[in-house]
Design a protein around this motif. Structure first.
Motif, short mmCIF file in Angstrom:
data_model
loop_
_atom_site.label_atom_id
_atom_site.label_comp_id
_atom_site.label_asym_id
_atom_site.label_seq_id
_atom_site.Cartn_x
_atom_site.Cartn_y
_atom_site.Cartn_z
N ASP A 169 0.20 21.81 8.69
CA ASP A 169 1.22 22.63 9.67
C ASP A 169 2.08 23.66 8.98
O ASP A 169 1.90 24.78 9.46
CB ASP A 169 1.92 21.56 10.47
N GLU A 170 2.30 23.46 7.74
CA GLU A 170 3.35 24.41 7.15
C GLU A 170 2.21 25.79 6.60
O GLU A 170 2.68 26.77 6.71
CB GLU A 170 3.95 23.81 5.95
N LEU A 171 0.91 25.28 6.31
CA LEU A 171 0.21 26.31 5.55
C LEU A 171 -0.48 27.07 6.91
O LEU A 171 -0.77 28.38 6.71
CB LEU A 171 -0.90 25.80 4.88
N PHE A 172 -0.50 26.57 8.05
CA PHE A 172 -0.83 27.66 8.94
C PHE A 172 -2.11 28.18 8.91
O PHE A 172 -2.36 29.29 9.38
CB PHE A 172 0.38 28.56 9.28
N ALA A 173 -3.25 27.24 8.77
CA ALA A 173 -4.51 27.88 8.77
C ALA A 173 -5.00 27.89 10.08
O ALA A 173 -4.52 26.92 10.92
CB ALA A 173 -5.37 26.90 7.79
N ASN A 174 -6.07 28.73 10.49
CA ASN A 174 -6.61 28.98 11.66
C ASN A 174 -7.74 27.52 11.90
O ASN A 174 -7.31 27.13 13.12
CB ASN A 174 -7.51 29.91 11.87
N VAL A 228 -8.06 18.96 18.29
CA VAL A 228 -9.04 18.38 17.36
C VAL A 228 -10.49 18.35 18.13
O VAL A 228 -10.63 18.09 19.26
CB VAL A 228 -8.73 16.95 17.22
N LYS A 229 -11.49 19.10 17.25
CA LYS A 229 -12.81 19.29 17.63
C LYS A 229 -13.83 18.54 17.05
O LYS A 229 -13.85 18.92 15.72
CB LYS A 229 -13.09 20.76 17.87
N LYS A 230 -14.62 17.74 17.49
CA LYS A 230 -15.43 17.02 16.88
C LYS A 230 -17.10 17.74 16.95
O LYS A 230 -17.32 17.90 18.08
CB LYS A 230 -15.68 15.38 17.21
N TYR A 231 -17.61 17.92 15.99
CA TYR A 231 -18.74 18.66 15.88
C TYR A 231 -20.04 17.79 15.92
O TYR A 231 -20.05 16.69 15.13
CB TYR A 231 -18.91 19.67 14.73
N PRO A 232 -21.25 17.99 16.66
CA PRO A 232 -22.32 17.09 16.35
C PRO A 232 -23.13 17.20 15.12
O PRO A 232 -23.97 16.33 14.92
CB PRO A 232 -23.20 17.53 17.48
N GLY A 233 -22.79 18.29 14.30
CA GLY A 233 -23.74 18.18 12.85
C GLY A 233 -22.60 18.61 11.98
O GLY A 233 -21.28 18.53 12.21
N THR A 253 -13.25 32.67 15.97
CA THR A 253 -13.11 31.27 15.96
C THR A 253 -11.72 30.76 16.22
O THR A 253 -10.76 31.13 15.70
CB THR A 253 -13.40 30.59 14.62
N PRO A 254 -11.47 29.76 17.36
CA PRO A 254 -10.32 29.32 17.79
C PRO A 254 -9.59 28.56 16.95
O PRO A 254 -10.12 27.76 15.99
CB PRO A 254 -10.49 28.86 19.22
N GLU A 255 -8.25 28.25 16.86
CA GLU A 255 -7.41 27.60 16.03
C GLU A 255 -7.94 26.15 16.34
O GLU A 255 -8.01 25.64 17.45
CB GLU A 255 -5.87 27.43 16.28
N GLN A 256 -8.14 25.45 15.48
CA GLN A 256 -8.73 23.86 15.45
C GLN A 256 -8.61 23.11 14.36
O GLN A 256 -8.57 23.58 13.14
CB GLN A 256 -10.04 23.98 16.27
#
Length: 208
Positions: A145-150, A183-188, A197-200
């Protein structure tokens, strides 16, 4: 830019015809993982433990191929005792075609404000989420959270039959984001990154 999770803390990052593997592992040191074999143009290792330094698993067809990214790093420690327990750890920062990619390795020490400033605002942050010889998830999530990566990509956790049984499951990390729909789960095992690319928090699926 494509980022492929190869298991544990190992990723292959590919962009415009060049690729780098970070933290290739020796499978005999990690529960369940098969032997790693991957081709890339370069290899980086955060520290010299077998779960992170198996350079022999990476085939480099042309070691003279020019490297297109700017590499910097922060030398930290693998533990909170100034490395006395587990030694040093190197955080890699790749600046590549306008992207800032950070791989935290097996960091276990508290970062200074100056170090946080160097890591702040990355396009992608790969960070340990399983504890056990790395910082536990209840410490890495606030740091993320502190590092604020996308895009935050958890790594170094137990899943299915893979990983040391003393590692936490990734949910110990991702559940801290609830109820935010981030939180986004990818199928691969691969995510494609661009400036739209959205924040996730991206959970990639390990594919043997």
């Amino acid at each position: 830019m494509e980022i492929c999770w190869l298991g544990h803390a190992c990723f292959k990052i590919s962009h415009n015809g060049y690729s780098v593997v970070i933290d290739p592992y020796e499978s005999r040191q990690l529960g369940g993982y098969p032997a790693l074999s991957v081709t890339a143009d370069a290899v980086l290792c955060s520290h010299e433990h077998p779960g992170h330094n198996n350079r022999a698993a990476v085939t480099i067809p042309d070691p003279t191929k020019p490297c297109p990214y700017e590499l910097s790093y922060i030398d930290t420690f693998h533990d909170t005792s100034w490395g006395l327990l587990r030694g040093k750890n190197r955080i890699h920062i790749l600046n590549w075609d306008g992207y800032k990619i950070v791989h935290m390795g097996d960091f276990g020490a508290i970062l200074t404000d100056n170090e946080k400033n160097e890591l702040f605002g990355a396009d992608v942050l790969m960070i340990a989420a399983g504890g056990f010889r790395a910082m536990p998830s209840d410490k890495t999530k606030p740091l993320a959270d502190e590092l604020f990566a996308n895009v935050v990509i958890p790594m170094h956790y137990a899943h299915g039959k893979y990983g040391n049984r003393r590692l936490e499951r990734v949910e110990a990390f991702t559940d801290q984001y609830m109820p935010l729909p981030i939180v986004k789960k990818y199928p691969g095992n691969t995510i494609t990154i661009d400036k739209s690319t959205p924040e996730q928090v991206a959970i990639l699926e390990y594919i043997p």
